[in-house]
Design an enzyme around this catalytic site. Structure first.
Site, short mmCIF file in Angstrom:
data_model
loop_
_atom_site.label_atom_id
_atom_site.label_comp_id
_atom_site.label_asym_id
_atom_site.label_seq_id
_atom_site.Cartn_x
_atom_site.Cartn_y
_atom_site.Cartn_z
CE LYS A 80 -4.09 2.22 0.75
NZ LYS A 80 -3.63 3.20 -0.34
CE LYS A 107 4.60 7.26 6.93
NZ LYS A 107 3.99 8.12 5.84
CE LYS A 119 5.29 6.72 -0.91
NZ LYS A 119 4.26 7.44 -0.35
CB THR A 203 -1.38 13.23 6.38
OG1 THR A 203 -1.60 12.02 5.22
CG2 THR A 203 -0.08 13.35 6.78
CG ASN A 234 -3.27 17.46 1.73
OD1 ASN A 234 -3.26 16.79 2.82
ND2 ASN A 234 -4.25 17.41 1.29
CB SER A 361 -5.36 4.90 2.56
OG SER A 361 -5.27 6.08 1.72
#
Length: 427
Positions: A80, A107, A119, A203, A234, A361
């Site tokens: 992910k 994470k 990624k 986040t 963001n 997510s």
């Protein structure tokens, strides 16, 4: 270039995010008692795919773009992680992508999600491309990587210069290839296509939760606390707003062009109204400070939310915050971490503090899989519960073992991957 006598690392090594990550993983596995082969398994992604994407441009020419996808470890479940559109590709950038996929694994292990890390991205400058060129590029990338991604293989998400519209195009293209509507293939989608409430600000929400927990540990009242945020994209902009709304005094913010400082507190709503789509606002003001000056401001809480390698052995002695919470990936070098720890500055590491994005997510993926969707209040409640639990687990481990929170977080993160790999018979 000369190497440091104590670590054997050159100055370049110290700023190499992949080597720094590998150093902490190795130390974490040693402390947990795992053999060397576990480190060999986890020190780099298990797969790094590079693809070429031909795109018909608006002027009729064909341009060939390079794309990539790193998958770190799938012992726990699907990988992910985000897809970034980045204008430069160098050996350093490829190393960064490898490190980012490892951080995603950590994470997920820290929050106890059923994922490994991934990624990827495309070498392009979206600021120089039309809407339709971006769509063709996004669809071409999905076609190129379609064999290694999917709801049970690898689940992408937004990252630098990508957004919910790009995720929507990618989901549509994958659904055409799969011949089945596949909302769970990707997260960060628009709500109408199966996106989750709270994903865009997730986040920053996670960072905010960590700030509040860290403040409790250090006896700091959020109301009136002086907060400095480096980065106004963001995560940084949402975070500044959340801190302002919680009663904190946001005394400093910055973007790529410089920083703003007001000891009485900045008008965050005013700044949010005036920033552009790339998070730039300081160009509107004459009285600015440098990013370096911003990091060294007198404050209670410092949040690096920009890029890597911002707090180093060169400036860590000058940091005046009581708490540093990493909203960006890799903003503090290992040498900087040690100096902050020696000075009793509480550092909440990126792999914990910025895990809110992948957590929501995960919520989106779960909702897609079950076809039942939660309210924003339910999402925020679940996120807070998971983040608080993870923060306290890592804080207690750090205190009990007399180590910093970064090493404690890595120990929690790698243990899940190591155990899953052991039970599968890989090691």
């Amino acid at each position: 270039m000369a190497a440091d006598r104590n670590t054997g690392h050159t100055e370049e090594d110290k700023l190499d995010v992949l080597k720094s990550t590998q150093t902490v993983i190795h130390k974490a596995l040693e402390k947990l008692g795992y053999p060397e082969e576990v480190y060999e398994l986890l020190k780099e992604p298990m797969r790094l795919l590079t693809v070429k994407i031909p795109v018909r441009m608006d002027d009729g020419s064909v341009k060939i773009f390079t794309g990539y996808r790193a998958q770190h470890n799938d012992s726990v479940g699907p990988t992910k992680g985000g897809i970034r559109f980045h204008p430069n590709v160098t050996e350093k950038e490829v190393k960064a992508v490898k490190a980012l996929s490892i951080w995603m694994s950590l994470k997920c292990g820290i929050i106890d999600l059923p994922y490994g890390g991934g990624k990827g991205g495309i070498v392009c400058d979206p600021r120089d491309m039309s809407f339709r060129e971006l769509e063709r590029l996004s669809r071409g990338y999905v076609r190129a990587i379609s064999q290694i991604v999917g709801p049970t293989k690898d689940v992408p998400a937004p990252d630098v210069f990508t957004n919910s519209q790009i995720m929507a195009w990618m989901m549509d293209e994958y659904s055409r290839i799969d011949e089945f509507n596949s909302p769970g293939f990707i997260t960060g989608k628009p709500l109408v296509l199966g996106g989750s409430h709270g994903r865009e600000s997730a986040t920053a929400k996670g960072v905010t939760i960590c700030i509040k927990e860290a403040a409790k540990k250090r006896g700091i009242d959020i109301k009136g606390a002086r907060v400095v945020v480096q980065g106004f994209g963001n995560a940084g902009s949402y975070l500044a707003k959340f801190m302002h709304d919680a009663g904190a005094k946001v005394v400093g913010i910055s973007d790529a062009y410089g920083g703003l400082y007001d000891p009485e507190g900045l008008d965050i709503d005013y700044l949010l109204d005036r920033r552009d789509s790339f998070g730039t606002v300081t160009k509107l003001f004459n009285d600015t400070i440098t990013n370096q000056e911003l990091l060294e401001l007198d404050c209670d809480i410092l949040v690096p939310a920009a890029i890597e390698n911002q707090i180093t052995e060169e400036n860590a002695h000058n940091i005046r915050a009581k708490i540093v919470v990493e909203a960006a990936n890799g903003p503090t070098t290992l040498e900087g971490t040690k100096i902050l720890s020696d000075r009793d500055i509480l550092l909440v590491p990126d792999v914990l503090a910025s895990a809110g994005g992948v957590t929501v997510s995960y919520f989106e993926w779960v909702q897609n899989n079950q076809g039942f969707y939660w309210s924003e209040e339910e999402v925020e409640e679940k996120l807070e519960k998971m983040m608080v639990k993870s923060f306290n687990n890592i804080y207690e481990m750090a205190n009990n073992r007399r180590i910093d929170m970064r090493l404690a977080a890595y120990m929690v993160g790698v243990r899940k991957m190591a155990e899953a790999s052991r039970f599968r018979g890989w090691i």
